[in-house]
Structure formats: C-alpha cells, structure tokens
Motif scaffolding. Structure first.
Motif, short mmCIF file in Angstrom:
data_model
loop_
_atom_site.label_atom_id
_atom_site.label_comp_id
_atom_site.label_asym_id
_atom_site.label_seq_id
_atom_site.Cartn_x
_atom_site.Cartn_y
_atom_site.Cartn_z
N TYR A 217 0.80 -1.23 0.00
CA TYR A 217 0.00 0.00 0.00
C TYR A 217 0.83 1.28 0.00
O TYR A 217 0.28 2.36 -0.01
CB TYR A 217 -0.93 0.01 1.21
CG TYR A 217 -1.86 -1.18 1.24
CD1 TYR A 217 -2.89 -1.31 0.31
CD2 TYR A 217 -1.69 -2.20 2.16
CE1 TYR A 217 -3.75 -2.40 0.31
CE2 TYR A 217 -2.53 -3.31 2.18
CZ TYR A 217 -3.55 -3.40 1.26
OH TYR A 217 -4.39 -4.50 1.26
N GLY A 218 2.14 1.14 0.02
CA GLY A 218 2.99 2.32 -0.02
C GLY A 218 3.63 2.61 1.32
O GLY A 218 3.12 2.24 2.37
N ARG A 219 4.77 3.29 1.27
CA ARG A 219 5.53 3.57 2.50
C ARG A 219 4.75 4.47 3.45
O ARG A 219 4.80 4.32 4.67
CB ARG A 219 6.87 4.22 2.16
CG ARG A 219 7.66 3.60 1.01
CD ARG A 219 7.74 2.09 1.01
NE ARG A 219 8.68 1.60 -0.01
CZ ARG A 219 8.67 0.39 -0.48
NH1 ARG A 219 7.76 -0.49 -0.09
NH2 ARG A 219 9.56 0.00 -1.38
N LYS A 220 4.00 5.42 2.88
CA LYS A 220 3.28 6.39 3.72
C LYS A 220 2.19 5.72 4.54
O LYS A 220 1.86 6.19 5.64
CB LYS A 220 2.67 7.45 2.81
CG LYS A 220 2.97 8.87 3.26
CD LYS A 220 2.25 9.85 2.38
CE LYS A 220 3.25 10.83 1.82
NZ LYS A 220 2.61 11.99 1.17
N ALA A 221 1.61 4.65 4.02
CA ALA A 221 0.54 3.95 4.74
C ALA A 221 1.02 3.39 6.07
O ALA A 221 0.22 3.18 6.99
CB ALA A 221 -0.02 2.82 3.88
N VAL A 222 2.30 3.12 6.18
CA VAL A 222 2.89 2.65 7.44
C VAL A 222 3.58 3.78 8.18
O VAL A 222 3.50 3.90 9.41
CB VAL A 222 3.89 1.50 7.17
CG1 VAL A 222 4.59 1.06 8.47
CG2 VAL A 222 3.17 0.31 6.54
N LEU A 223 4.25 4.65 7.45
CA LEU A 223 5.05 5.72 8.05
C LEU A 223 4.21 6.68 8.90
O LEU A 223 4.54 6.92 10.07
CB LEU A 223 5.78 6.49 6.94
CG LEU A 223 6.59 7.71 7.38
CD1 LEU A 223 7.74 7.29 8.26
CD2 LEU A 223 7.09 8.49 6.16
N LEU A 224 3.15 7.22 8.33
CA LEU A 224 2.38 8.25 9.04
C LEU A 224 1.70 7.72 10.30
O LEU A 224 1.84 8.32 11.39
CB LEU A 224 1.35 8.88 8.09
CG LEU A 224 1.93 9.71 6.94
CD1 LEU A 224 0.81 10.29 6.09
CD2 LEU A 224 2.82 10.83 7.47
N PRO A 225 0.97 6.59 10.24
CA PRO A 225 0.37 6.08 11.49
C PRO A 225 1.43 5.73 12.54
O PRO A 225 1.21 5.98 13.74
CB PRO A 225 -0.38 4.82 11.03
CG PRO A 225 -0.64 5.01 9.59
CD PRO A 225 0.54 5.78 9.08
N SER A 226 2.56 5.20 12.11
CA SER A 226 3.61 4.83 13.07
C SER A 226 4.15 6.06 13.79
O SER A 226 4.33 6.05 15.02
CB SER A 226 4.75 4.10 12.36
OG SER A 226 4.32 2.86 11.85
N LEU A 227 4.42 7.11 13.05
CA LEU A 227 4.94 8.34 13.66
C LEU A 227 3.93 8.96 14.61
O LEU A 227 4.27 9.39 15.73
CB LEU A 227 5.32 9.35 12.58
CG LEU A 227 6.59 9.05 11.78
CD1 LEU A 227 6.70 10.01 10.59
CD2 LEU A 227 7.83 9.17 12.66
N ILE A 228 2.66 8.99 14.21
CA ILE A 228 1.63 9.62 15.05
C ILE A 228 1.42 8.82 16.32
O ILE A 228 1.37 9.38 17.43
CB ILE A 228 0.32 9.75 14.24
CG1 ILE A 228 0.50 10.76 13.10
CG2 ILE A 228 -0.83 10.18 15.16
CD1 ILE A 228 -0.65 10.79 12.12
N ILE A 229 1.30 7.50 16.20
CA ILE A 229 1.07 6.66 17.38
C ILE A 229 2.29 6.70 18.30
O ILE A 229 2.16 6.76 19.54
CB ILE A 229 0.75 5.22 16.96
CG1 ILE A 229 -0.59 5.18 16.22
CG2 ILE A 229 0.69 4.30 18.18
CD1 ILE A 229 -0.90 3.85 15.59
N PHE A 230 3.49 6.69 17.73
CA PHE A 230 4.71 6.77 18.53
C PHE A 230 4.73 8.07 19.34
O PHE A 230 5.02 8.06 20.54
CB PHE A 230 5.93 6.72 17.61
CG PHE A 230 7.25 6.78 18.33
CD1 PHE A 230 7.88 5.63 18.78
CD2 PHE A 230 7.88 8.01 18.55
CE1 PHE A 230 9.09 5.69 19.44
CE2 PHE A 230 9.10 8.07 19.22
CZ PHE A 230 9.71 6.91 19.66
N GLY A 231 4.42 9.17 18.68
CA GLY A 231 4.44 10.46 19.38
C GLY A 231 3.39 10.56 20.46
O GLY A 231 3.68 11.01 21.58
#
Length: 400
Positions: free
Chosen positions: A79-93
């Motif tokens: 589904y693309g790198r952003k599909a994992v990148l954005l949720p991971s960064l937001i949840i991590f923060g």
C-alpha cells in the motif's frame, strides 16, 4: 549530523527531503530506548518497583515489534511507504508523550508496548526510503549518512534523557513529540509506491524465496551478530567489568560506551563511500577484524580510560559492518519486496537485542566476565572467515 557539504551538493531537493524523513525516522529508534534507559532508577523509585520490574519498561518496548514487523513490511510494500510511516509516527508520538501523564506503572507498560509496536517499522522504513530513492554510489553514501545519524543519536540520547530527567521524570517523554513534527513534514512529501501488488499468498512465497538466497541469509546472520555483540559483551558486560576491575562510576562507564557510537558514526559514512569503490566483503572482513581485536583486548586493559582504545576500535568495526550489511541488503530486493526484506532484517535485530544480554549474562555467571569477551572475540573471528566467503562485485551493493 546534517546533509550539508559534500552530500547535499549532489542531492536534488526531493532527495534531500527523503533523507530528512529517513534519518528522522531512524533516530526515533534511539529515542524510544536510549533516552529512557538512564532514568530507569528514577522511574523505579517513583512507581515503587524493583529493578527487574522496572526493566520491563525497556522489554515492553522492544518485544512487541517482533510480532508487528512482518505485517508492517507487507503493508509498506503493498500500500505504499506512507501507509505505514504516518500512522507509526503519530502513534509513537502520542503514546510516548502520554507516558508523562500516567500515574500507574501498568498503564505506562501498556503505553510503552503500543509505542514499541509503532516504532518497530522505523529501521525498516528508513533503509527502505533510501533504497527507493537512490542507486549507484549514492545508495551506499546515503546509507552511511543514515547509519552515522543513528550512531550520533544513540550517543547523545542517553545524555539528553538524563538531563531532562534531572528536571523531572516526565520531561523525558517530551522527546517523542519529534515524531509528530516528522509526521506533518512527511504528509506533504510524495513517497514512492510500488507498482506491482501481488496477492498475499504469492507475495509471501516470493519473499520466502528471497530469504532462501545464500547471500541474503549471510547478511541477515551478520546483522544479527553485529547487534548481538553490541548488546551482549559491550552494553551488558562492560559495565560489570568496569565496576569489578576498576570501580568505575556509572558516568565514567557511560562516557566510554558513548565513544563507541561516535566511532561508528565516523566510519559509517566512509564505508558508504567505499562501497562504490570496493567489494562489500572486503569492508565486512575489515569491520569484523576490528570487532574481534577490540573484544579480545578489553579483558587485558589495566587502566579504565585505556578501554577507550578497544571500544573505539570496536565501534569502527560496527560502523563499517552495519553500513555495508544494510546497503547490500537493500540492493538484494526489488522495490515491491524491499520493505519486507528489511522487516526480516529488523526482526533479526530484535532477536539479537533480546538474546544477547541473556546469553552473555549466563556466560558471565558461569565462567566470569572475561570469558564473555573472549568467546565473542572467537565468534567474531569466525565471522571474518564467513565474510571472506561473501562475494559481490563492487557495484552490487549499489544497484537496486
């Protein structure tokens, strides 16, 4: 570490933005563990927990990633790198910052587990984004920059975390907010999406076929071993040796161990540059030789500060090996399988983090701390022989 100077002169504006995202995401790995580790005694006193229970704040962060990484790689490839990148960064923060507002140790453990799940893809994503964007000599150089930034972050984050903890234990959980800023920046960047989206069954069959490749298996083994000897004899056993033989203070031990990351940060970009000029196996042999010699010397050093010599030598070897392994690994997979291959690599690193302290701790208990270093030095020598048998031409690590 910035992207200025010789590196930035050769990068386009989109490439610079990808590198900013990659190095920021990679740095989150250090923030999740290294910045919290110096504050464990303070957190234990605050929550009234013993040393073993308090250490669960680290374990709860590192273990969940083993379960999530394979799925993260699949979703990033499909589904693309952003599909994992954005949720991971937001949840991590959000989960990391929420730790500052809990009054329950059990709740903090749960939040750390959620944060660990979200952090699991970071190493894979950083390497994958660079592999998507660069090829040829640039790939090795940018992997070197990424590795250098990670090592500098690993060296600095304990000091930053300790400084913030002196203000208040809650202050250390301000650092995950950096991930939210990275999410905002990443949202507007066009990141590559794989063109081919095979069905789930066929996808994992092709990934398993890739993992049966002898070169890939050798690289996974080398990556596992490099982190194993870092977390085992160095991060676990060196403190015991320095305390028992030199009565060293925690601060002095921390300064010496911090030199490892600085040394690795210096050699990592050099290794990335050399990948376009020489075969990867030569860099691996040089790196593993430095590691073996450094480990073998440590038990014979009679003055505390002279340990800087073998630790710096060990760090130089880690910088050479880690950059070479990751750069060559990225080049082994096509774009539509790259994230999953890097997830497999990340899982091997998680296993090394978990197993190393237990195994080296057992060797220390049964035979003495010196033998933890001697046994791992012998293992590193065996890895030198293995590295000699890995053959790529000098461009193979730089072509995806």
């Amino acid at each position: 570490m910035t992207l200025s100077g010789t590196y930035s002169e050769k990068l386009s504006a989109p490439e610079k933005r990808v590198m900013v995202i990659a190095v920021t995401v990679t740095s989150m790995i250090a923030i999740g563990v290294s910045s919290v580790a110096p504050s464990l005694p303070l957190l234990g006193r605050h929550f009234g927990t013993d040393e073993v229970t308090t250490a669960l704040l680290i374990t709860s962060f590192t273990l969940p990633g083993l379960l999530f990484l394979p799925l993260a790689g699949f979703f990033a490839d499909r589904y693309g790198r952003k599909a994992v990148l954005l949720p991971s960064l937001i949840i991590f923060g959000l989960s990391g910052t929420a730790c500052a507002f809990t009054s329950s140790f059990e709740t903090m453990l749960a939040l750390r587990a959620v944060q660990g799940i979200s952090a699991a893809p970071f190493g894979m994503l950083g390497a994958t984004l660079i592999g998507d964007t660069f090829n040829g000599p640039k790939l090795g150089r940018m992997m070197g920059v990424n590795g250098s930034v990670l090592n500098v972050t690993l060296a600095l984050s304990p000091a930053i975390g300790g400084f913030l903890a002196n203000i208040h234990w809650k202050a250390i959980f301000i650092l995950p907010l950096i991930a939210l800023a990275a999410a905002v920046f990443s949202f507007r960047q066009p990141l590559q999406k794989p063109e081919n989206k095979p069905p789930l069954k066929g996808y994992f069959q092709s990934v398993l076929g890739l993992l049966r490749n002898r070169k890939v298996l050798a690289l996974l083994g080398l990556g596992f071993f490099n982190l194993f000897i870092t977390y085992g004899p160095i991060l676990t056993c060196f403190s015991l040796l320095a305390d028992s033989k030199h009565q060293a203070s925690p601060a002095h031990i921390g300064y010496i161990l911090g030199s490892l990351s600085i040394s690795a940060a210096i050699t990592a970009p050099w290794a990335g540059k050399m990948l376009s000029r020489t075969s990867p196996h030569k860099l691996l042999v040089a790196g593993q030789s430095c590691i073996a010699v450094g480990l073998a010397i440590i038990p014979f050093v009679g003055i505390l500060w002279l340990h800087l010599v073998p630790i710096l030598l060990f760090g130089a070897g880690i910088g050479l090996c880690s950059t070479t392994v990751v750069s060559t690994m990225v080049a082994q997979a096509p774009t539509e399988q790259r994230a999953s291959l890097m997830s497999a690599y990340g899982m091997s690193l998680c296993l090394a983090q978990t197993a190393a302290p237990l195994i080296c701790g057992a060797i220390t208990k049964w035979f003495g701390v010196d033998y933890a270093f001697f046994s791992m030095a012998v293992a590193a020598a065996i890895m030198v022989a293995l590295s000699r048998n890995i053959r790529w031409d000098k461009q193979s690590a730089a072509t995806a």
